[in-house]
Design a protein around this motif. Sequence first.
Motif, short mmCIF file in Angstrom:
data_model
loop_
_atom_site.label_atom_id
_atom_site.label_comp_id
_atom_site.label_asym_id
_atom_site.label_seq_id
_atom_site.Cartn_x
_atom_site.Cartn_y
_atom_site.Cartn_z
N PRO A 9 -0.23 -2.36 -11.22
CA PRO A 9 -0.33 -3.58 -10.37
C PRO A 9 0.20 -3.43 -8.94
O PRO A 9 1.15 -2.35 -8.77
CB PRO A 9 0.52 -4.56 -11.13
N ARG A 10 -0.23 -4.11 -8.02
CA ARG A 10 0.45 -4.20 -6.75
C ARG A 10 0.80 -5.57 -6.35
O ARG A 10 0.28 -6.42 -7.16
CB ARG A 10 -0.57 -3.45 -5.80
N ASN A 11 1.32 -5.80 -5.46
CA ASN A 11 1.91 -7.16 -4.97
C ASN A 11 0.49 -7.93 -4.72
O ASN A 11 -0.37 -7.26 -3.59
CB ASN A 11 2.71 -7.12 -3.73
N VAL A 12 0.27 -9.07 -4.93
CA VAL A 12 -1.03 -9.58 -5.03
C VAL A 12 -1.38 -10.01 -3.46
O VAL A 12 -2.30 -9.96 -3.03
CB VAL A 12 -1.02 -10.91 -6.03
N ALA A 13 -0.18 -10.54 -2.95
CA ALA A 13 -0.39 -10.99 -1.67
C ALA A 13 -0.42 -9.63 -0.79
O ALA A 13 -1.37 -9.98 0.33
CB ALA A 13 1.06 -11.84 -1.08
N ALA A 14 0.01 -8.65 -0.92
CA ALA A 14 -0.42 -7.51 -0.10
C ALA A 14 -1.75 -7.13 -0.26
O ALA A 14 -2.53 -6.67 0.62
CB ALA A 14 0.57 -6.29 -0.48
N VAL A 15 -2.29 -7.05 -1.73
CA VAL A 15 -3.68 -6.60 -1.82
C VAL A 15 -4.52 -7.69 -1.20
O VAL A 15 -5.41 -7.05 -0.51
CB VAL A 15 -3.80 -6.72 -3.29
N ALA A 16 -4.33 -9.04 -1.15
CA ALA A 16 -5.16 -9.95 -0.64
C ALA A 16 -5.42 -9.82 0.85
O ALA A 16 -6.33 -10.06 1.53
CB ALA A 16 -4.84 -11.19 -1.00
N ARG A 17 -4.28 -9.17 1.60
CA ARG A 17 -4.22 -8.90 2.93
C ARG A 17 -5.08 -7.77 3.41
O ARG A 17 -5.31 -7.27 4.42
CB ARG A 17 -3.06 -9.05 3.51
N SER A 18 -5.29 -6.65 2.38
CA SER A 18 -6.01 -5.33 2.67
C SER A 18 -7.22 -5.49 3.02
O SER A 18 -7.79 -6.51 2.97
CB SER A 18 -5.66 -4.49 1.35
N SER A 19 -7.63 -4.64 3.70
CA SER A 19 -9.08 -4.55 4.31
C SER A 19 -10.01 -4.83 3.00
O SER A 19 -11.15 -5.32 3.60
CB SER A 19 -9.31 -3.13 4.92
N TRP A 20 -10.01 -4.43 1.96
CA TRP A 20 -10.98 -4.73 1.05
C TRP A 20 -11.24 -6.09 0.94
O TRP A 20 -12.34 -6.75 0.47
CB TRP A 20 -10.72 -3.82 -0.18
#
Length: 97
Positions: A9-20
Amino acid sequence: PSCKFIFIPRNVAAVARSSWWANSRRSAEWLAAADARLRAIPEDEHHFHFTYDEIDSSLENIRALFEFLGEEMDERAVREVLEVRHGPPTTHAQRTA
């Protein structure tokens, strides 16, 4: 029967901000739901939860991963890999700026 699943897992907030995911208004909601479902799967001989963000100089969680896989860990090789910057490739102009 010998299949093994490793959840990273990764930090959900960080993933939500990622380019994907950044262009979706509901990405944080979807990602949080998926994260909760995956984290609910208990660790056993076929499932392992590995958190990249918790890697530190002790390599404790990496040792646990190798143990789960039934493999010997080459500490020197692991430390060498961790020294390499992993991320999107940069252009020559970005590297020299």
